[in-house]
Design a protein around this motif. Sequence first.
Motif, PDB file in Angstrom:
ATOM      1  N   ARG A 254       0.833  -1.204   0.000  1.00 25.10           N
ATOM      2  CA  ARG A 254       0.000   0.000   0.000  1.00 25.10           C
ATOM      3  C   ARG A 254       0.870   1.257   0.000  1.00 25.10           C
ATOM      4  NH1 ARG A 254      -3.720  -3.347   3.585  1.00 25.10           N
ATOM      5  NH2 ARG A 254      -5.445  -3.839   2.161  1.00 25.10           N
ATOM      6  N   TYR A 257       2.111   1.668  -3.520  1.00 24.81           N
ATOM      7  CA  TYR A 257       1.016   2.077  -4.400  1.00 24.81           C
ATOM      8  C   TYR A 257       0.718   3.563  -4.225  1.00 24.81           C
ATOM      9  CZ  TYR A 257      -3.567   2.144  -6.654  1.00 24.81           C
ATOM     10  OH  TYR A 257      -4.636   2.436  -7.470  1.00 24.81           O
ATOM     11  N   ARG A 258       0.662   4.002  -2.948  1.00 27.50           N
ATOM     12  CA  ARG A 258       0.407   5.427  -2.691  1.00 27.50           C
ATOM     13  C   ARG A 258       1.532   6.285  -3.262  1.00 27.50           C
ATOM     14  NH1 ARG A 258      -1.633   3.467   2.376  1.00 27.50           N
ATOM     15  NH2 ARG A 258       0.430   3.727   3.307  1.00 27.50           N
ATOM     16  N   PRO A 321      -3.739  -2.467  -4.497  1.00 31.09           N
ATOM     17  CA  PRO A 321      -3.791  -3.493  -3.447  1.00 31.09           C
ATOM     18  C   PRO A 321      -5.224  -3.978  -3.236  1.00 31.09           C
ATOM     19  CG  PRO A 321      -3.491  -1.317  -2.483  1.00 31.09           C
ATOM     20  CD  PRO A 321      -3.393  -1.151  -3.968  1.00 31.09           C
TER      21      PRO A 321
END
Length: 560
Positions: A254, A257-258, A321
């Motif tokens: 995560r 991804y962010r 995710p």
Amino acid sequence: MHLVAQELSFAYPGRDVLSGVSFTVNDGTRLGVVGENGSGKSTLLHLLAGDLLPKSGDVRRHGSVALVEQELHPATGQTIGDVVARTLDGLRTAAAELEAAAAAFDHGSGDLAVLERTLSLAEHLAVWDADRRVEVALTRLGAPRDPARRLDQLSVGERFRVRLACRLAERSDLLLLDEPTNHLDDSAIEFLTGELVAWRGGVVLVTHDRELLDDVAIAILDLDPSWDGKPVLYGQPGYLAYRFAKNQALHRWRQRYRAERKRAAQLAERLDESYEGLSDAWRPPKGSQGHRRATRARIHVKAADRLVQKLEAEAIEVPAPPVELGFPDLPAMSPGWDPSDPVVEVRSPRVGDDGGARLDLPGTRIAIPPSGRLLIVGPNGTGKSTLLGALAGTLRLDRGSRSVVPGVRIGVVGQESAPITGKARRLTGFETYADEALRLLASGELDPDHVVPVAGLGLLSEEDLDRPLAELSAGQRRRFELARALLHAPHLLLLDEPTNHLSIDLVDELTRALQVTPCAVVVATHDRRMRSDLEDWPVLDLSRPLPGLPGGPGTGGSRR
């Protein structure tokens, strides 16, 4: 015994299910298989058993294989005695083949190690003890034992326990189990756990039972794709080690991804600025030096293009995710309710006649207040599902009374999903959800201002909701049943074995949601980890009922 799965992939028409699955199972290996509903867990077991052929990759097996599926579809007229006889016949055939191999052994030139393994296997099968093993397994698992009873007249759980008992008695080299604790109570799970820990060959078990993974699994294969799209084999034994490692991996995923989303947003912003500048800020005055205007335009465009190439080269393709459960904010009460009035109450309930009552609680008052909690426990056959039906009003009481506050909305998740028949087999999840909303609206059980949209729950993807329900896996249908129970924003949730067929990630998320939701919740479950997580709830143990519950009149408390 030896099994090797190498780079397995499988696809149903129009849909990939498994990709890049590899592992090895030897004697003593007990591999737990987990993953989201629809990730291919049951499909993997059928590939290992040889019932399905992989799209690519291969499975190499040495030794006998036994598969226990979630659902047993019996032939017409098939009885318990038929299943037991097939087990015993198979054992006797295997023993006869081993005895023949031992008798034909050439003591002058034969390999003594082969003879020793043959004799050891014959002793392990212990055909002379097979009838007793079957009887013990049937008894310890709480399965019916009358050989004349037809399988199609048994419940899903009873049929499963019969098949499981026979498979355990067979002592195959490789045992494949699909959600083996779904239909077992505590004593049956204890027996199964002991059998699996002592299993001589290999075991591959698909399960959502976190306690069973802790007690049995020496490694866990997670079929959910990681950030690089591949399944992950966690080599540490037990659920807690797996949970910690996966949580860490999800946290890193995560974060990445962010970070990539932020990088993409920055790229878009820089490009906007660059091309806005192309038409405004850098331009020289009009009138002269037109060639300079064109040259500088080309330079500016090239600079912007180089910036794009640089940022794109540095970017990392990170998939989104997994979506987490979006449990809705459910109401505790409606306007005008008296907080002291129970949402639902039953007194002295009995369902069934005196000779064969499915539930009989004389002198017992069960009252569920707004935001109340109740955990119902007890062995199979003590009436947990029947009590939930009485609270829901779907079962008629043969004695006692039931009362509800006017306008109460009740969401129910049964122990098993209802079979899909007729025209309903062609309806998609979205269509079925809409039909349910119209039905509830027509019966006055739905407030149009409090409809919970199915796509926002994180239980099923829009792609799955666009498929006919009949095509979904047992776990996906279970997720849909949970979504349907939440559709009308209920004041009371009645959940019968809510962890059945669900992935362990969802079980963890659902447990946390039930602990904090404002609506009232009643849960009946055998799931030991869920009972531990809900240990601060009032408990009704139907194996030793009390005349009431904590908070009810005349009660002195509840015992576990």
